[in-house]
Design a protein around this motif. Structure first.
Motif, PDB file in Angstrom:
ATOM      1  N   PHE A   1      -5.986   3.392  -5.516  1.00 32.40           N
ATOM      2  CA  PHE A   1      -4.741   3.104  -6.035  1.00 32.40           C
ATOM      3  C   PHE A   1      -3.715   2.920  -4.590  1.00 32.40           C
ATOM      4  CE2 PHE A   1      -0.342   4.742  -6.809  1.00 32.40           C
ATOM      5  CZ  PHE A   1       0.007   4.288  -8.459  1.00 32.40           C
TER       6      PHE A   1
ATOM      7  N   ALA B   1       0.958  -1.357  -0.170  1.00 30.33           N
ATOM      8  CA  ALA B   1       0.171   0.003   0.198  1.00 30.33           C
ATOM      9  C   ALA B   1       0.809   1.250   0.028  1.00 30.33           C
ATOM     10  CB  ALA B   1      -1.090  -0.024   1.093  1.00 30.33           C
TER      11      ALA B   1
ATOM     12  N   TYR C   1       4.102   3.483 -13.200  1.00 32.79           N
ATOM     13  CA  TYR C   1       4.774   3.461 -11.972  1.00 32.79           C
ATOM     14  C   TYR C   1       6.399   3.549 -12.030  1.00 32.79           C
ATOM     15  CZ  TYR C   1       4.292   2.583  -6.949  1.00 32.79           C
ATOM     16  OH  TYR C   1       4.173   2.637  -5.638  1.00 32.79           O
TER      17      TYR C   1
HETATM   18  N1  PHE Z   1      -0.544   1.202  -3.376  1.00 33.11           N
HETATM   19  C1  PHE Z   1       0.709   1.394  -4.270  1.00 33.11           C
HETATM   20  C2  PHE Z   1       1.231   2.799  -3.868  1.00 33.11           C
HETATM   21  O1  PHE Z   1       0.413   3.566  -3.222  1.00 33.11           O
HETATM   22  C3  PHE Z   1       0.545   1.277  -5.624  1.00 33.11           C
HETATM   23  C4  PHE Z   1      -0.289  -0.116  -6.036  1.00 33.11           C
HETATM   24  C5  PHE Z   1      -1.438   0.118  -6.781  1.00 33.11           C
HETATM   25  C6  PHE Z   1       0.334  -1.277  -5.722  1.00 33.11           C
HETATM   26  C7  PHE Z   1      -2.232  -1.083  -7.076  1.00 33.11           C
HETATM   27  C8  PHE Z   1      -0.538  -2.507  -6.157  1.00 33.11           C
HETATM   28  C9  PHE Z   1      -1.755  -2.206  -6.696  1.00 33.11           C
HETATM   29  O2  PHE Z   1       2.174   3.408  -4.393  1.00 33.11           O
END
Ligand code: PHE
Length: 464
Positions: free
Chosen positions: A239, A22, A103
């Motif tokens: 997200f 997360a 990302y």
């Molecule tokens: N939650 C992660 C973050 O905040 C991104 C993420 C999104 C990971 C969806 C896994 C699934 O950076």
């Protein structure tokens, strides 16, 4: 199958892995960037509201699915027999693929910043110009490649335990750094305006008013909740909590039955929220105190990357500034890594289960494909922003919507599963109401808003 399945040694192990997934760029880069882009406090309020109303209930649903099936997402979803929802697993793969492709580009910027902090270059450059010089182009592609290579290496060799343990050290360190910067920012003249922007919403932002004119005959105004702002806030909720694409299903599939799922989801959600909130307390006062609004508005995606070096430069001591900014970007990079691993893990484990490839080729193949798919985002910021909107908002919400329907309405034994290990059975009723009657219609409305907005943009693009 069953006997060989690993499970978390301790409850803490699971929480750390989930928090590791997360907490990442979503909290430190994306939350401030979306808040800046969406005008500040109104966005923050909608986000908190949706976190409780939608985020936590969906997280509980993912935990129920993962723990009861003890399988990866596609298998967990296709277990039901007569109702085969396995196809939803492919949506997860597509989403994870799409998100990781950009990302990793942003995480690549963090690698570049880390190296240049160490070399002293970062502290000697103008933050805005520096950001513009590295955010796209050959170097961006290179660091994106590097980040994908490391992520793939970890997923491929299954050394995840080690990096999960590093979460224990990493997250507290990150929190201390962010809190330290937030306190320092508070002491800077002019910072107050930052808190106003971040924390006190203008009532007008919550609603949209449209003037309707019927063939020139009568005119009236219609007032709606600002759905577009709500949709952005909902996308951020998914997200940041790693929801809507199977990551939490996967992690909870290693969980034992005496865990209280509601309790765990609260711990994960609120600690994750705390880190996002703290990041805002660090960023916005700095932006206002050093008049960075203009630099930022040209590139909201760069909100974090312009603000942080500026703040460290103000500390006045070259060595301290370089050392602290180095530590900051190392933490950011590692936080991104623990999240990226969970994204790639979903793609990899699905390929392993569905087309029977072994872990190594599955991870290497998906890592390479994601690297290639991410190249456009490393070349164009516009592409990056679009990919973030489509995979990071729309697809996650779509996944969350379908999952809420599946767990709330279709899956057998969901309630029984939730009850196991639960300390407060009173919590079942509110969860049931939310997951059945609130989450699906709310997400449907927001998905329609998104579709509408994207079609308008496309329409404008083709010259309509
Ligand atoms: N939650 C992660 C973050 O905040 C991104 C993420 C999104 C990971 C969806 C896994 C699934 O950076």
């Amino acid at each position: 199958m069953e006997e060989g399945r690993e499970s978390w040694g301790t409850r803490v192990g699971f929480i750390l892995a989930a928090v590791g997934s997360a907490v990442g760029l979503g909290n430190i880069w994306r939350f401030p960037y979306l808040t800046a882009k969406n005008g500040g406090a109104g966005f923050v309020f909608f986000y908190i509201f949706l976190l409780i109303l939608i985020g936590i209930p969906v997280m509980i649903a993912e935990f129920i699915l993962g723990r009861s099936s003890r399988r990866s997402p596609v298998q967990a979803l296709s277990q039901a027999g007569e109702n085969n929802w396995g196809g939803l697993g492919y949506l997860f793969v597509l989403t994870g693929f799409g998100i990781l492709s950009y990302y990793s580009v942003v995480a690549g910027w963090a690698i570049k910043y880390t190296l240049d902090a160490l070399g002293g270059i970062l502290m000697q450059s103008d933050p805005q110009k520096y950001f513009e010089s590295i955010n796209t182009g050959g170097e961006a592609v290179f660091y994106h490649l590097l980040f994908m290579a490391v992520t793939t290496g970890i997923v491929l060799s299954g050394v995840k335990k080690g990096i999960e343990r590093s979460v224990k050290l990493l997250i507290p360190l990150l929190v201390v750094l962010i809190a330290g910067l937030a306190i320092w920012a508070f002491s800077q003249p002019g910072s107050l305006a930052g808190y106003a922007f971040y924390l006190s919403p203008d009532f007008d932002v919550f609603i949209n008013t449209y003037q309707v004119n019927i063939f020139g005959l009568s005119e009236f105004s219609l007032t709606f909740l600002n759905l577009s702002l709500l949709a952005s806030a909902a996308g951020q909720t998914f997200f940041t909590l790693s929801l809507g694409m199977g990551a939490m299903i996967t992690y909870s599939s290693y969980l034992s039955s005496d865990e209280d799922l509601i309790h765990e989801s609260m711990i994960i959600s609120f600690s994750n929220f705390g880190i996002s909130f703290l990041s805002g307390l660090m960023i916005f006062p700095i932006i206002k105190a050093f008049n960075l609004s203009e630099a930022i508005s040209e590139s909201t995606l760069g909100t974090l990357f312009i603000t942080i070096p500026k703040a460290f430069q103000q500390l006045g001591n070259f060595y301290w500034s370089s050392a602290l900014s180095f530590i900051f970007f190392v933490c950011l990079m590692l936080a991104a890594l623990t999240s990226a691993v969970s994204l790639l893990e979903v793609v990899t484990s699905t390929l392993m289960d569905e087309i029977n490839v072994k872990r190594k080729p599955a991870a290497a193949g998906s890592g390479l494909a994601i690297f290639l798919a991410g190249i456009p985002a490393a070349i164009s910021m516009k592409w990056l922003a679009k990919a973030d909107q489509i995979a990071g908002h729309f697809l996650l919400m779509l996944g969350g919507f379908l999952m809420a329907i599946y767990v709330g309405w279709i899956m057998k034994g969901a309630f029984k599963e939730l009850k196991k290990g639960l300390k407060t059975e009173e919590a079942i009723l509110p969860w049931t109401i939310l997951i059945r009657y609130i989450v699906p219609p709310a997400l449907l409305a927001l998905l329609c808003t998104f579709t509408w907005e994207i079609s308008l943009e496309l329409w404008a693009l083709i010259g309509g």
